[in-house]
Enzyme design. Structure first.
Site, PDB file in Angstrom:
ATOM      1  CD  GLU A  81      -2.970  -1.099   2.280  1.00 12.86           C
ATOM      2  OE1 GLU A  81      -2.555  -0.619   3.347  1.00 12.86           O
ATOM      3  OE2 GLU A  81      -4.082  -1.628   2.140  1.00 12.86           O
ATOM      4  CD  GLU A 112       4.614 -21.109  10.619  1.00 10.37           C
ATOM      5  OE1 GLU A 112       4.659 -21.280  11.846  1.00 10.37           O
ATOM      6  OE2 GLU A 112       3.706 -20.498  10.038  1.00 10.37           O
TER       7      GLU A 112
END
Length: 271
Positions: A81, A112
């Site tokens: 953004e 992960e």
């Protein structure tokens, strides 16, 4: 001191399946109210991380977010953004997550667990001492995150983190740790809820404050925002009219589209 897994503690609420929708949303809201209070307690730590990040960017460095699952997605979201909101290149704030872009939409949960994975991903960007790396992990135990931060510190690269458990291994490897303790989740262990909300709030603070300090906001306006759709063209046109005194909407719109941003148009018109 041993890490305390508050994020895994049992919910304060029992037999959720027997609750009415009214009670479910009421209790979720009650828990969500605690998040802003938890964030308030760590504002000094947030400030320290922001100040350090601004110094890195002033010297030509970059900001990296690193996470897995919900935490990784939030980092990628915040990074993605920045270009449209502040008109900065996509290379300035980079979001990386375990499992790569595919993991944004599909769970690749075992990615992960590799403590070398995060460091490998950072090396693809030629990470250096000029950059800031922020690890995001609600549990504070994610190997993808702590492994990367560990390597960074060994190489003299400054690090921060946003976690929701105290005394975690991720925080241990962060120069600027932020531990937002929001308590047990409404659904036990579902850290996309309060923990995720807390992380999003802190990420909003980091990117917004950094961009303001880097001159990407004037007064309270996004004067460098990308003019990429009709809504933003209209917003930018009105901002330009307000800042320059131009009375004709179409004239201001034309100038905005010609120069690409409110700030660029103002500088060309007033110079």
């Amino acid at each position: 001191m041993q890490a305390e897994k508050i994020t895994e503690q049992p919910s304060y609420y029992r037999h959720l399946e027997q609750m009415s929708v009214k009670d479910i949303v009421k209790h979720i809201n009650e828990e969500d109210k605690k998040v802003a209070q938890a964030v308030e307690k760590v504002l000094p730590q947030v400030e320290n991380l922001i100040e350090a990040t601004v110094k890195k960017l002033e010297k030509g460095g970059r900001l990296f977010y690193l996470g897995a699952g919900t935490s990784g997605r939030l980092g990628v979201l915040d990074a993605s953004e920045c270009p449209p909101t502040y008109g900065v290149p996509a290379s300035l704030v980079v979001g990386l997550m375990a499992g790569g872009d595919e993991a944004l939409r599909f769970g690749i949960e075992d990615a992960e667990d590799d403590p070398e994975g995060g460091w490998r991903d950072l090396q693809e960007y030629n990470i250096s001492v000029n950059d800031m790396v922020i690890g995001i992990a609600a549990s504070g135990t994610t190997p993808y995150v702590w492994g990367a931060l560990k390597h960074c510190r060994e190489q003299g690269i400054e690090t921060g983190c946003i976690v929701c458990n105290p005394n975690s291994i991720v925080a241990k490897h962060a120069d600027y740790p932020i531990e937002v303790i929001v308590g047990p989740e409404f659904v036990t262990g579902s850290t996309r809820m309060k923990s995720g909300t807390a992380q999003k709030m802190v990420l909003n603070m980091i990117s917004t404050a950094v961009m303001i300090r880097r001159g990407r906001v004037y007064d309270n306006r996004m004067v460098h925002m990308q003019i990429s759709n009709d809504k933003l063209v209209d917003r930018g046109t009105k901002m330009l009219m307000e800042k320059t005194g131009i009375m004709d909407y179409e004239e201001a719109r034309g100038l905005l589209l010609e120069f690409g941003s409110v700030q660029s148009a103002v500088e060309k018109i007033t110079k």
